[in-house]
Design an enzyme around this catalytic site. Structure first.
Site: not given
Length: 143
Positions: A21-23, A26
């Site tokens: 996931t990203d920050q 997501v």
């Protein structure tokens, strides 16, 4: 895909890892392509083939020539995703897989895509698929 018989696709289940996931929590978009590969490898394994054997025993490599992915909905950490993989088209030196990524708990389509592969020899020259693969792959496409 629901109109096809249940042999039409292979299903692999995975749980989203935090590192994917990203920050914003997501799943980062390139992970979908990795999941396509997971689906493809598992489908081939179920058919009795492995990339390693194809490369080692038959001197054939399946190089990705094109990838398409349409993102429908975000995917979040710890969600379970079903990778539905099927062989869409098979020619002597070209193999096309299609994919649906579906959220397991509500069956929502989160992404769909396709990969086109060129079959090569060890020197990266286009080469035909050995008959055993061609026969099995064609049977899997239902054509």
């Amino acid at each position: 895909m629901s109109s096809k018989n249940h042999h039409a696709f292979h299903e692999t289940r995975l749980r989203v890892r935090y590192a994917e996931t990203d920050q914003m929590g997501v799943v980062y978009h390139s992970n979908h392509l990795i999941w396509f590969e997971v689906g493809r490898v598992e489908m081939m394994r179920e058919m009795g083939f492995s990339y390693r054997d194809m490369e080692r025993d038959d001197g054939r490599f399946i190089a990705v020539a094109e990838v398409k992915c349409r993102y429908r909905a975000p995917v979040f950490y710890d969600e379970e995703i079903l990778i539905r993989t099927r062989l869409k088209n098979v020619r002597e030196s070209v193999v096309v897989f299609s994919y649906e990524l579906v959220r397991a708990d509500d069956n929502a389509l989160v992404a769909e895509g396709e990969t086109t592969h060129i079959v090569t020899d060890a020197k990266m020259n286009v080469a035909p698929l050995p008959e055993k693969y061609l026969t099995a792959f064609r049977a899997a496409t239902g054509k």
